[in-house]
Write an enzyme that holds these catalytic residues in place. Sequence first.
Site, short mmCIF file in Angstrom:
data_model
loop_
_atom_site.label_atom_id
_atom_site.label_comp_id
_atom_site.label_asym_id
_atom_site.label_seq_id
_atom_site.Cartn_x
_atom_site.Cartn_y
_atom_site.Cartn_z
CG ASP A 299 31.32 43.34 38.94
OD1 ASP A 299 31.37 42.97 40.14
OD2 ASP A 299 32.08 44.19 38.47
CD GLU A 300 34.44 43.63 35.04
OE1 GLU A 300 34.57 44.19 33.96
OE2 GLU A 300 35.11 43.93 36.05
#
Lengths: 656, 656
Positions: A299-300
């Site tokens: 993620d991210e």
Amino acid sequence: MGQTQAALNLMPQPAQFTVGEGRLLIDGGFQVALTGVKEPTVEAAVKRMIARLSNSTGIPLTQALATEPAKATMVVQCGRLGGVVQKLNDDESYSLEITTQQAHLSAATTLGILRGLETFLQLVDLDAHGFGVPAVRIEDRPRFPWRGLLLDVSRHWMPIEVVKRNLDGMAAVKLNVFHWHLSDDQGFRVESKVFPKLQQIGSDGNYYTQAQVKEVIAYAHERGIRVVPEFDVPAHTSSWLAAYPALGSGPGPYEIGRHWGVYEPTMDPTREYTYRFLDRFIGEMAALFPDEYFHVGGDELNSAEWRGNRRIQAFMRHRRMKTAADLQTYFNQRLVRIVERHGKKMVGWDEVLRPGLPKDVVVQSWRGPQSLAAAAQQGYRGILSAGYYLDLMQPASQHYQVDPLGGAAAALSEQDQSRILGGEACMWAELVTPMNVDSRIWPRLAAIAEKLWSPKTVTDIDSMYQRLAVVSRQLEFIGLAHRSSGWLMLKRLTGPHPADSLARFDEVLEPVKGYAREKARQYTSLTPMNRLVDATLPESDAARQFAVLAADWKTNANEIERRLAEWRDSAINLLPMTKENALLEEQASIAENVRGISQAGIEALTYLRSDKAAPADWVKRQLDLLDTAAQPNAELLIVIVPSIRLLVQTAQAAQP
Amino acid sequence: MGQTQAALNLMPQPAQFTVGEGRLLIDGGFQVALTGVKEPTVEAAVKRMIARLSNSTGIPLTQALATEPAKATMVVQCGRLGGVVQKLNDDESYSLEITTQQAHLSAATTLGILRGLETFLQLVDLDAHGFGVPAVRIEDRPRFPWRGLLLDVSRHWMPIEVVKRNLDGMAAVKLNVFHWHLSDDQGFRVESKVFPKLQQIGSDGNYYTQAQVKEVIAYAHERGIRVVPEFDVPAHTSSWLAAYPALGSGPGPYEIGRHWGVYEPTMDPTREYTYRFLDRFIGEMAALFPDEYFHVGGDELNSAEWRGNRRIQAFMRHRRMKTAADLQTYFNQRLVRIVERHGKKMVGWDEVLRPGLPKDVVVQSWRGPQSLAAAAQQGYRGILSAGYYLDLMQPASQHYQVDPLGGAAAALSEQDQSRILGGEACMWAELVTPMNVDSRIWPRLAAIAEKLWSPKTVTDIDSMYQRLAVVSRQLEFIGLAHRSSGWLMLKRLTGPHPADSLARFDEVLEPVKGYAREKARQYTSLTPMNRLVDATLPESDAARQFAVLAADWKTNANEIERRLAEWRDSAINLLPMTKENALLEEQASIAENVRGISQAGIEALTYLRSDKAAPADWVKRQLDLLDTAAQPNAELLIVIVPSIRLLVQTAQAAQP
């Protein structure tokens, strides 16, 4: 059988039940007999159940393991041995029949017995004849096979006791996946023998030894809970790169992250060293964690380091990759082969869902239910976490209205829907410590657990709150500190003064919601979490109950007045303390506001009782005050404001 | 320096101190540097201190172990290495000097450092500038070298967690002897590898493995606490005889005791088998427990079995023994040789004090201070426990007035007095469980600890209670459950209803004193300990504070009325619950009494304020009601009765 009957004192509600007549008494003669297969896990679970029953009733039950089923209070019959490693889709169903004479719990597997024992314990209550359980017939099984809690132990370290007591709580509400978020920018939390600098440099000394990891896995297994580790790559890896900077895409040096948010340090997906490292590391961890699923995060991603690295840019051009997402897909394709080579199925956050992702990757949706539906439609299996973020301080009712098959997923075909495996609540740890983490997880997690276990038709919010209060008290007996440590935190704040009055005051408050705290000030992992907002419960029961009272002031005038007077007095008591105590100083204006609006409510009642409309200038002053009091202050909200506004507005509108 | 200054927030008070100007602030930059000898025990203790400081302030202190003394907030300087086994009379003194710039703790030994770290932690408080400690110079050392707590783990089993958290509490108040009462009629609680039936048959499965014993000893040693085991012989041995009936003086068969009181089963002191058994057993235990003292009990002999055994009677005639005490003396003479052969010094209860007892036996006095003085005069060393029985539910003030060198000992010569080593509080476990045991030990034990550590001149009861409240709150942060588990027990009693109101009601109650509970009903080890009396604290702070208010009604009329109204309302709330709840049923008449006398107090205030004497018939009715309310009921006392009687009598006497 069915849902038209009054709910039992159970959370989650069972799939099917019929309430009978009478009760089975529980006294010092309580005995359990085991029949069916001999299974140490079942015997251990029954012993734990007996110890908990003894603890929650105060009745000594030292001789409660019986040999003769005919004479036992409870018979537990297990059909077959459980597996050494619990699998997704293992049978968790059970039958529990309680008459005034005997309770009979049967299940095909160990897992069903574990679930049924928790049901039995939740049914125990106290009436005029003593402790007992109601006569009932229950046929139960879960709606979704993946029902989890993610615990972030990287941003704030959580010692093994915190993990264990929360596993006990999870088992009590029939959750079956502990998603252990073990690495992030702020800390690498597992001992690696292959790459020991990970914990030596990346953990500030706070990590689980491999022996402790095994201990937690065994503890979870005994309670019917799978442990899915997450090692988040290629982003969220500052703590890895501090130890092994050659993994990074930037020039380094790297260090453990102290602030929150999205960091730039990212693994370099263009170098073979990275994959050799991950191959050896994942090989080590795949052997340590027996579950068939392995979470790699994903993620991210902040692509700053990739953009700033000429070699990576050249690599991308050479392979005709246009975006960072393309490069991450390349990384994921290589990663999934590593994970699979070590015998695991890969799970990733929904950013991994990109063209070219192998179909056997499980997608965990945190950004919204759309990505879950999209994944299912494309043939991926998925887990919902969007809507289940416990760190956002939303009320249980809000989480309770999030259904893994709601929203975009409701429109899917049955086959697509069947790929949605369930959900996971997430306890991200930016703003929690071992002292308050239980209060952020419990009891709200029980409402999410019900959403994932009980039939889709179980949706009554009032019933949920009623049962949540009961399960919350039971969780205290299990050893969770969601109430007791709040008291300690209040006592820390009041020092030599009794904390009762601050507790009363705190009743009308809630922490600000969403990410508002992180916007309010610059938090880091070194910021003390010792203010009132850190002790304040995510959801105020008192305010919810007060709203019900205020909606019918004629019936409840005396009770409304009594409560307002208590809150007003607690605010008055607090004011002098705000002058002598550095931690309570910020409460001065909140206390003024609570005092003022409580008084406004009391005065509104006086007008209402007099049957004369309140004067316009008085109304204006009170509404101005309420507007002021409605503003967040010291990261807290005064959540009785709407109810008092209603009283003032009703007083304004009163017809003579 | 000295005692004329205001007391510091310390319990026990130090031997000497001078308060300086200003404060040393404690914030996220807090660091400790170690100088002097390198000693792992000291480093471990400092790490624990830092963790506790972080817990009690909420300030993260992950990097607090410093290397540069000049920059550190606190410097810890240890003179020499501690022994592997802590000895009686080891030096426990320390100096602590705190300026606004730095704290400096120095001691000749590890033990002094441990004591000084506890002092530092107790000094931490919160003011308008944040957390800190006052500038002060302390020179401290204990008055007595033997300062203990006896914990009975036989009558009710106490798991290892209970032991550990109480060791933490003991260390916090500078106690240094854990007297572990490990065997009695109701259970044999240690694994013996030589005589395994002791735990297999004598313990109901509740015993400490030898590994756990070692764990406890190490845990205690790290905290500067000696562990003295007690294996009580020749009486109090039903659990041994159940396993090895050939040890008994009667025909058997024997079984584990379930009721309380003095039992008949007694070891046979006339058979060589008994001494061979004890020799092997004590040999095993002497190796397991490193302390130089070994307690053999010797109390409460019931001679029925000896009298009923012809062989024993013949043995006594043959040796011209007239009484059972003579035979016990013979047993003790042989026993002391066994104990000494295994390298230990023997300790026994004061019944062992008989002509012919070797002079190096230490006598523990439980029957009264006279036996202690008598022993000292005869040349025996002694420990006082009479007056320190926590199970008798006496107020802290009562224990606080018992001085080991008071009573008969006050008249002894200095040399005789020097044989009085100190004292031990006793927590006998007839009426406690792991759930309420902390509340019976704490905080009262802290007052006894002060009596044993601080100078004889430290006797101010008001000051003691003031500081006891502070230390009690600190003990909650250490992990003791003396307050939190009381809440749980109240929640168990109220089931689905909030427990706040019952807690308010419970404030005015205390359990009956002395052995009155055991006379009130037939208790056994299988009796549930889940009634209100089991949750009620030994000493009501609220009643003590109310007595102060009631003594000056003119100044405190409003506060008196407010409290009485709260208690009255709590009683009114409780009444309906007594009808629907089997455990609260017995509270019905107590609730009626509390309601009635609270109302009487409120009415008395009305008369007092009116400046008219209360009518005689009203006075008579109230005094009758107070007489009724003063009677024990459900093993509880309403302890605000005297204060309300004072109000009524004052109203009666009021002059117009």
